[in-house]
Design a protein around this motif. Structure first.
Motif, PDB file in Angstrom:
ATOM      1  N   ARG A   1      68.176  62.696 -18.759  1.00 26.23           N
ATOM      2  CA  ARG A   1      68.884  62.701 -17.471  1.00 26.23           C
ATOM      3  C   ARG A   1      70.355  63.048 -17.640  1.00 26.23           C
ATOM      4  NH1 ARG A   1      71.233  58.155 -14.426  1.00 26.23           N
ATOM      5  NH2 ARG A   1      71.395  58.763 -12.231  1.00 26.23           N
ATOM      6  N   ASP A   2      71.008  62.523 -18.667  1.00 24.03           N
ATOM      7  CA  ASP A   2      72.430  62.763 -18.837  1.00 24.03           C
ATOM      8  C   ASP A   2      72.731  64.228 -19.148  1.00 24.03           C
ATOM      9  OD1 ASP A   2      73.041  60.126 -18.358  1.00 24.03           O
ATOM     10  OD2 ASP A   2      72.975  59.551 -20.472  1.00 24.03           O
ATOM     11  N   ALA A   3      71.922  64.822 -20.016  1.00 25.01           N
ATOM     12  CA  ALA A   3      72.155  66.212 -20.407  1.00 25.01           C
ATOM     13  C   ALA A   3      71.462  67.206 -19.486  1.00 25.01           C
ATOM     14  CB  ALA A   3      71.688  66.439 -21.852  1.00 25.01           C
ATOM     15  N   GLY A   4      70.573  66.724 -18.611  1.00 26.32           N
ATOM     16  CA  GLY A   4      69.860  67.623 -17.711  1.00 26.32           C
ATOM     17  C   GLY A   4      68.857  68.503 -18.425  1.00 26.32           C
ATOM     18  N   ILE A   5      68.148  67.941 -19.400  1.00 31.04           N
ATOM     19  CA  ILE A   5      67.203  68.708 -20.211  1.00 31.04           C
ATOM     20  C   ILE A   5      65.785  68.204 -19.975  1.00 31.04           C
ATOM     21  CG2 ILE A   5      66.498  69.328 -22.557  1.00 31.04           C
ATOM     22  CD1 ILE A   5      69.377  69.051 -23.426  1.00 31.04           C
ATOM     23  N   LEU A   6      64.867  69.116 -19.760  1.00 34.82           N
ATOM     24  CA  LEU A   6      63.444  68.803 -19.683  1.00 34.82           C
ATOM     25  C   LEU A   6      62.789  69.181 -20.997  1.00 34.82           C
ATOM     26  CD1 LEU A   6      62.472  70.157 -16.129  1.00 34.82           C
ATOM     27  CD2 LEU A   6      63.130  67.839 -16.757  1.00 34.82           C
ATOM     28  N   TYR A   7      61.993  68.277 -21.543  1.00 33.85           N
ATOM     29  CA  TYR A   7      61.184  68.566 -22.725  1.00 33.85           C
ATOM     30  C   TYR A   7      59.756  68.800 -22.238  1.00 33.85           C
ATOM     31  CZ  TYR A   7      65.196  67.032 -25.420  1.00 33.85           C
ATOM     32  OH  TYR A   7      66.460  66.931 -25.948  1.00 33.85           O
ATOM     33  N   VAL A   8      59.301  70.021 -22.384  1.00 29.57           N
ATOM     34  CA  VAL A   8      58.062  70.458 -21.760  1.00 29.57           C
ATOM     35  C   VAL A   8      57.044  70.838 -22.834  1.00 29.57           C
ATOM     36  CG1 VAL A   8      57.047  71.988 -20.037  1.00 29.57           C
ATOM     37  CG2 VAL A   8      59.472  71.394 -19.888  1.00 29.57           C
ATOM     38  N   HIS A   9      55.837  70.287 -22.698  1.00 31.13           N
ATOM     39  CA  HIS A   9      54.721  70.694 -23.557  1.00 31.13           C
ATOM     40  C   HIS A   9      54.038  71.889 -22.900  1.00 31.13           C
ATOM     41  CE1 HIS A   9      50.525  70.669 -24.997  1.00 31.13           C
ATOM     42  NE2 HIS A   9      51.048  70.198 -26.123  1.00 31.13           N
ATOM     43  N   VAL A  10      53.962  72.982 -23.641  1.00 31.77           N
ATOM     44  CA  VAL A  10      53.349  74.208 -23.120  1.00 31.77           C
ATOM     45  C   VAL A  10      52.148  74.572 -23.982  1.00 31.77           C
ATOM     46  CG1 VAL A  10      55.422  75.110 -22.026  1.00 31.77           C
ATOM     47  CG2 VAL A  10      54.992  75.600 -24.423  1.00 31.77           C
ATOM     48  N   LEU A  11      51.142  75.138 -23.350  1.00 27.53           N
ATOM     49  CA  LEU A  11      49.880  75.452 -24.010  1.00 27.53           C
ATOM     50  C   LEU A  11      49.785  76.945 -24.285  1.00 27.53           C
ATOM     51  CD1 LEU A  11      47.054  74.320 -24.883  1.00 27.53           C
ATOM     52  CD2 LEU A  11      46.270  74.895 -22.569  1.00 27.53           C
TER      53      LEU A  11
ATOM     54  N   LEU B   1      68.480  72.514 -17.648  1.00 26.91           N
ATOM     55  CA  LEU B   1      68.587  73.030 -16.291  1.00 26.91           C
ATOM     56  C   LEU B   1      70.045  73.294 -15.935  1.00 26.91           C
ATOM     57  CD1 LEU B   1      66.006  70.803 -14.369  1.00 26.91           C
ATOM     58  CD2 LEU B   1      65.639  72.950 -15.598  1.00 26.91           C
ATOM     59  N   ARG B   2      70.239  74.226 -15.018  1.00 32.38           N
ATOM     60  CA  ARG B   2      71.598  74.559 -14.600  1.00 32.38           C
ATOM     61  C   ARG B   2      72.124  73.603 -13.542  1.00 32.38           C
ATOM     62  NH1 ARG B   2      69.631  80.588 -13.741  1.00 32.38           N
ATOM     63  NH2 ARG B   2      67.778  79.328 -13.342  1.00 32.38           N
ATOM     64  N   VAL B   3      71.252  73.091 -12.689  1.00 35.98           N
ATOM     65  CA  VAL B   3      71.624  72.087 -11.696  1.00 35.98           C
ATOM     66  C   VAL B   3      71.089  70.752 -12.189  1.00 35.98           C
ATOM     67  CG1 VAL B   3      71.404  71.337  -9.307  1.00 35.98           C
ATOM     68  CG2 VAL B   3      71.596  73.775  -9.831  1.00 35.98           C
ATOM     69  N   ARG B   4      71.977  69.862 -12.593  1.00 38.95           N
ATOM     70  CA  ARG B   4      71.561  68.650 -13.305  1.00 38.95           C
ATOM     71  C   ARG B   4      71.567  67.414 -12.418  1.00 38.95           C
ATOM     72  NH1 ARG B   4      74.858  69.926 -18.984  1.00 38.95           N
ATOM     73  NH2 ARG B   4      73.774  71.902 -19.381  1.00 38.95           N
ATOM     74  N   THR B   5      71.295  67.582 -11.137  1.00 40.53           N
ATOM     75  CA  THR B   5      71.183  66.427 -10.259  1.00 40.53           C
ATOM     76  C   THR B   5      69.821  65.766 -10.460  1.00 40.53           C
ATOM     77  OG1 THR B   5      70.281  67.776  -8.462  1.00 40.53           O
ATOM     78  CG2 THR B   5      72.671  67.516  -8.550  1.00 40.53           C
ATOM     79  N   ASP B   6      69.741  64.492 -10.100  1.00 36.75           N
ATOM     80  CA  ASP B   6      68.480  63.777 -10.228  1.00 36.75           C
ATOM     81  C   ASP B   6      67.392  64.424  -9.374  1.00 36.75           C
ATOM     82  OD1 ASP B   6      69.429  61.899 -12.014  1.00 36.75           O
ATOM     83  OD2 ASP B   6      70.099  60.534 -10.448  1.00 36.75           O
ATOM     84  N   LEU B   7      67.769  64.880  -8.183  1.00 35.86           N
ATOM     85  CA  LEU B   7      66.781  65.480  -7.293  1.00 35.86           C
ATOM     86  C   LEU B   7      66.201  66.755  -7.899  1.00 35.86           C
ATOM     87  CD1 LEU B   7      65.319  65.429  -4.587  1.00 35.86           C
ATOM     88  CD2 LEU B   7      67.239  66.712  -3.607  1.00 35.86           C
ATOM     89  N   ASN B   8      67.050  67.600  -8.445  1.00 33.99           N
ATOM     90  CA  ASN B   8      66.553  68.846  -9.034  1.00 33.99           C
ATOM     91  C   ASN B   8      65.721  68.575 -10.283  1.00 33.99           C
ATOM     92  OD1 ASN B   8      66.564  71.853  -9.103  1.00 33.99           O
ATOM     93  ND2 ASN B   8      67.621  71.515 -11.042  1.00 33.99           N
ATOM     94  N   LEU B   9      66.147  67.627 -11.101  1.00 34.88           N
ATOM     95  CA  LEU B   9      65.355  67.250 -12.276  1.00 34.88           C
ATOM     96  C   LEU B   9      63.971  66.765 -11.858  1.00 34.88           C
ATOM     97  CD1 LEU B   9      68.011  65.359 -14.435  1.00 34.88           C
ATOM     98  CD2 LEU B   9      66.787  67.417 -15.118  1.00 34.88           C
ATOM     99  N   THR B  10      63.936  65.930 -10.822  1.00 34.68           N
ATOM    100  CA  THR B  10      62.666  65.359 -10.377  1.00 34.68           C
ATOM    101  C   THR B  10      61.750  66.429  -9.800  1.00 34.68           C
ATOM    102  OG1 THR B  10      63.754  63.246  -9.909  1.00 34.68           O
ATOM    103  CG2 THR B  10      61.613  63.628  -8.893  1.00 34.68           C
ATOM    104  N   LEU B  11      62.289  67.250  -8.897  1.00 35.16           N
ATOM    105  CA  LEU B  11      61.457  68.270  -8.259  1.00 35.16           C
ATOM    106  C   LEU B  11      60.939  69.286  -9.282  1.00 35.16           C
ATOM    107  CD1 LEU B  11      63.456  68.973  -4.968  1.00 35.16           C
ATOM    108  CD2 LEU B  11      61.354  67.649  -5.240  1.00 35.16           C
ATOM    109  N   THR B  12      61.808  69.737 -10.175  1.00 36.64           N
ATOM    110  CA  THR B  12      61.376  70.714 -11.170  1.00 36.64           C
ATOM    111  C   THR B  12      60.319  70.119 -12.096  1.00 36.64           C
ATOM    112  OG1 THR B  12      63.590  71.716 -11.117  1.00 36.64           O
ATOM    113  CG2 THR B  12      62.175  72.306 -12.954  1.00 36.64           C
ATOM    114  N   ALA B  13      60.529  68.875 -12.521  1.00 37.12           N
ATOM    115  CA  ALA B  13      59.544  68.232 -13.404  1.00 37.12           C
ATOM    116  C   ALA B  13      58.207  68.041 -12.696  1.00 37.12           C
ATOM    117  CB  ALA B  13      60.094  66.892 -13.886  1.00 37.12           C
ATOM    118  N   GLU B  14      58.237  67.650 -11.429  1.00 33.82           N
ATOM    119  CA  GLU B  14      56.988  67.438 -10.694  1.00 33.82           C
ATOM    120  C   GLU B  14      56.230  68.745 -10.513  1.00 33.82           C
ATOM    121  OE1 GLU B  14      55.497  64.772  -9.764  1.00 33.82           O
ATOM    122  OE2 GLU B  14      57.036  63.348 -10.370  1.00 33.82           O
ATOM    123  N   VAL B  15      56.937  69.813 -10.161  1.00 31.08           N
ATOM    124  CA  VAL B  15      56.275  71.104  -9.964  1.00 31.08           C
ATOM    125  C   VAL B  15      55.655  71.589 -11.268  1.00 31.08           C
ATOM    126  CG1 VAL B  15      56.676  73.536  -9.437  1.00 31.08           C
ATOM    127  CG2 VAL B  15      57.684  71.763  -7.995  1.00 31.08           C
TER     128      VAL B  15
END
Length: 222
Positions: A166-176, A138-152
């Motif tokens: 959290r440190d690198a601001g990376i989401l690992y996403v399983h996609v179908l 993610l480009r904005v690596r704040t905890d709030l943005n990580l949380t909101l983006t992951a929840e959505v």
């Protein structure tokens, strides 16, 4: 299941060895982000908001608001914050009603579209979809943005958060249902679109400029 190996999975480590924090050349503790910290007054405000929500939930669980439940909620909230402290998540942005409306409409459209897609896969005879795990910085690596983006993303059928660095601001996403590199690139573009709409709706001016000007990292391209 295929895995995208553009970014090695697992939480980033820094410092002198595994499990250590370390410091960078400026002397700041590695892994800390100035965006996640704030003045003492802001932290106290966030703690007070957390206490208020915990007390409300406690009373709702009991089904009635009484002085006893209020006192019990305060004790439980205090114990939770003392013995199970969470990283501070401070809201430094501002609410933009128009952008929030755009986000809600787009989310509803994606929710319906993804539900129909997953339903089609479920009833299509003989079809075996391929899935993948992709790393999306993610480009904005704040905890709030990580949380909101992951929840959505987790609310949309067909996508699931596997891990958050959290440190690198990376989401690992399983996609179908991915068939090749083009589908992986489209998934990353969609996830970055979700992040941008969230920042437009509730982000700060600095965060909004960042998502507009900062290019997407190319290290995770398929």
């Amino acid at each position: 299941m295929s895995a995208d190996d553009g970014v090695p999975p697992g939480p980033a480590t820094g410092g002198d060895g595994p499990g250590t924090t370390g410091r960078d050349q400026s002397g700041r503790v590695a892994g800390t982000d100035p965006e996640r910290t704030g003045p003492t007054g802001i932290r106290w405000r966030d703690q007070a908001i957390a206490v208020g929500w915990l007390v409300l939930v406690w009373n709702l669980l009991w089904g009635e608001f009484t002085w006893g439940n209020l006192l019990g909620g305060l004790l439980v909230a205090g114990a939770v914050l003392v013995f199970f402290p969470l990283p501070p998540v401070t809201f430094a942005g501002r609410l933009r009603p128009r952008a929030l409306l755009v986000f809600c409409v787009r989310f509803a459209v994606e929710l319906v579209s993804a539900s129909a897609h997953v339903a089609r896969i479920a009833v299509q005879p003989g079809y075996r979809p391929r899935s993948a795990i992709i790393a999306v910085p993610l480009r904005v690596r704040t905890d709030l943005n990580l949380t909101l983006t992951a929840e959505v993303l987790s609310l949309v059928p067909g996508t699931l958060i596997v891990e958050v660095d959290r440190d690198a601001g990376i989401l690992y996403v399983h996609v179908l249902d991915v068939r090749g590199p083009a589908d992986l690139a489209a998934c990353r573009e969609r996830i970055h679109g979700v992040e941008e709409r969230i920042v437009r709706a509730v982000g700060s001016d600095a965060e909004l400029r960042r998502v507009r000007t900062e290019p997407v990292e190319r290290g995770t391209e398929p």
